[in-house]
Design an enzyme around this catalytic site. Sequence first.
Site, mmCIF file in Angstrom:
data_model
loop_
_atom_site.group_PDB
_atom_site.id
_atom_site.type_symbol
_atom_site.label_atom_id
_atom_site.label_comp_id
_atom_site.label_asym_id
_atom_site.label_seq_id
_atom_site.Cartn_x
_atom_site.Cartn_y
_atom_site.Cartn_z
ATOM 1 N N HIS A 530 21.453 14.230 -3.313
ATOM 2 C CA HIS A 530 22.288 14.454 -2.134
ATOM 3 C C HIS A 530 22.588 13.072 -1.564
ATOM 4 C CE1 HIS A 530 20.455 18.704 -1.837
ATOM 5 N NE2 HIS A 530 21.568 18.709 -2.538
ATOM 6 N N GLU A 761 10.718 15.999 0.553
ATOM 7 C CA GLU A 761 11.592 15.800 1.708
ATOM 8 C C GLU A 761 10.920 14.722 2.545
ATOM 9 O OE1 GLU A 761 14.476 17.267 2.194
ATOM 10 O OE2 GLU A 761 14.432 18.935 0.773
HETATM 11 ZN ZN LIG Z 1 18.548 17.240 -0.315
#
Ligand SMILES: [Zn+2]
Length: 904
Positions: A530, A761
């Site tokens: 991302h 994350e």
């Molecule tokens: Zn992500």
Amino acid sequence: MVFCLENEEPRLPQRSAMVHFQASEVQQLLHNKFVVILGDSIQRAVYKDLVLLLQRDSLLTAAQLKAKYLEGVLEELTYGPAPDLVIINSCLWDLSRYGRCSMESYRENLERVFVRMDQVLPDSCLLVWNMAMPLGERVTGGFLLPELQPLAGSLRRDVVEGNFYSATLAGDHCFDVLDLHFHFRHAVRHRHRDGVHWDQHAHRHLSHLLLTHVADAWGVELPKRDYPSETSEPHVRIRIVKKKKVITKKRKKLTSPRPLVTARPPVTTTPAGAPHLPEAAEPGCPPLGLESLRLSDSQLQASSSQSFGLGPHRGRLNIQSGLEDGDLYDGAWCAEQQDAEPWFQVDARHPTRFSGIITQGRNSIWRYDWVTSYKVQFSNDSQTWWGSRNRSSGMDVVFPANSDPETPVLNLLPEPQVARFIRLLPQTWLQGGASCLRAEILACPVSDPNDLFPKAPALASSDPLDFRHHDYKAMRKLMKQVNEKCPNITRVYSIGKSHQGLKLYVMEMSDQPGEHELGEPEVRYVAGMHGNEALGRELLLLLMQFLCREYLRGDPRVTRLLTETRIHLLPSMNPDGYETAFRRGSELVGWAEGRWNHQGIDLNHNFADLNTPLWEAEDDGLVPDTVPNHHLPLPTYYTLPNATVAPETRAVIEWMQRIPFVLSANLHGGELVVSYPFDMTRTPWAARELTPTPDDAVFRWLSTVYAGTNQAMQDPDRRPCHSQDFSLHGNIINGADWHTVPGSMNDFSYLHTNCFEITVELSCDKFPHESELPQEWENNKEALLTYLEQVRMGITGVVRDKDTELGIADAVIAVEGINHDVTTAWGGDYWRLLTPGDYKVTASAEGYHPATRNCRVPFEEGPVPCNFHLTKTPKQRLRELLAAGAKVPPDLRRRLERLRGKKN
Ligand SMILES: [Zn+2]
């Protein structure tokens, strides 16, 4: 985003957002116009209402107002008369029919439709994209196929996401957009009980909106009527311009290819319409830390708040709402409706030089709210306040704020102010809404108030590394520098190119770079799939600098790591997305921009779904005897030339197939949690469901290692990032139990290769400010190293031919009790990650008798060798002898005959 401005001035509604048209005016407007209406059942009603408005003496026959299936229409548009106006809607409720990967398929189709429209329609044609209208909480409209009914739960959220995406894409194509979700958000009483359709009043309203928009676009003067003033509400002092971005675009074809990065000017200036503030000559101050959570909840206060979930502690830039109906937390601070003079205040706790403010509206599934202007005040004691004044006029500055919920808007103060407290006083906000905002404050620490340029804050890390954000060129340069500094242990290579042609560079680090050494496991870190989740990229760039430096210094831990493992670091899997986010800057990029690749594909949904074929075979009792429980092949649909597979995804898949990776982590951002496979729920359509792999114990251990050594996750005083508190479960979670992700890289890696991969994350803030990087490096350094060392946990060995001692490639290593096998690399070497314990392990290979032995994984650091020698089956010997043209020896012939006898 591309500039589409044919006319310099954005097209804005004159005095009211909407005009009520009479039949004659509609006739005038659409006189001799060829109008095409495309879409779903809601659009059919749009068409019907327009016809009614035109009345019987219509200048258009009903046949001219068309509603047909798309391809036929496109053909007709190509060869038939050129249309003047195309009205098309999103059919978003139809998302459910696209199946599991609905959002992705929807995007693909949308992109295709827009590209086709661009080709087919003449420049003069106005295309109006009608965004989907708000769905009801309960959708019972007959359109949901019975087997898709469970999907209804997530539909409202999908519609919001799809709307956002479609509006962006339509904007990219320079089509006009009509945000019906926005216009009808408070008109729910006009919605049918099926949750989808709307009554005749709503449709008439829609027609007027549409016609107003069309008239405006065509430069037709709107009928003048007196409307009761809508601006007399007590706290709305400035008339709010409706979402500007959606009504300013005039259709114009692009003649040159789309530029790689946004053509928007750098957004460090104030937005259009702002009082012109002098460009700040001083370097911008870093954020105070509302988004990064460096500021505690107790430092945020407000005049009032609607609820706990909308309290001042929610007024942090980019904070995200809960995703479910009835969630406690929403994404903003919101003052009470009756609070006539709301304020939101930050206590910096020390004298601070405030230099700017960034605001966003409310992130919410159900509501739109944003502040359109505010004043700023300062105080040293929270009793006496002074305002931010305009230099020339001496008046309090009213800062222009937001025009949508998400885009961050920066205002620099005309003059920085030194104070302890800063207060934002919303002056106006979206009509009918509440005063809601999310904010970040730019501020430099001050020791001496007269020191205009205080020293940079002391670095939070003692490692002398390059703590900056690196765009593509800077990243390439840095990797080259590391390679030059440590040529003996590094190699830079590329695994392919992004859609826009940027290379996907990998830094390999090992004592024999470029070679797979027998018995040496291969590990990888992947970041930036991302593009806007930028921290992972920088952490990998820091990690390579650190490993190089410590190796040169002779650090024993790093030396061992580089000697015993081959490490591959891919800092940027989605460089196109990153460049987009980087241009916008760490504080202004918002939450989603740059996430997707250049084609709009979410790379973490783009891998082949191997879960479904595996689970179907399991349900049929075929695994592992008929269908293997590992190395599942790519499905046919995925290998077709027209399959929507991003070049970035393809490059990574080929990389995975080329190198026998054992362990990996995939670095993301926006939360603080480690998630492990499976990422996709086993029950079709379940939005969330615990879905463990057969290697659950290993995955939980791997996740726990990262979470347990990450300083931020281990901080007992930290507050949750958004709305979920993962610290209650050790900061780890099964991916599918969080939210289902079909086509994720982790699931694919586990089912298509030997590699075990988890998602990290890394931080609440997807794109932390540069000044945060030293601290983030310290938060993650130990975790990044310790995680790599976990490749030693388990059994490893070589499977050899008993006679020749040659390694056997592709031999299968099965562990009793775990329904997931791994295979040997081409040299016969293998690694099987396992938690401590005793295991019964079987090695088997084509043409060999399988062999089973007991292997132990101790609690102390491994790995424990567990080698196999396999004997060829008589059949295989015969095959090889015959192939070599030799005579079959008598003993082998006898054995074969015996075997044959047994079988009969
Ligand atoms: Zn992500």
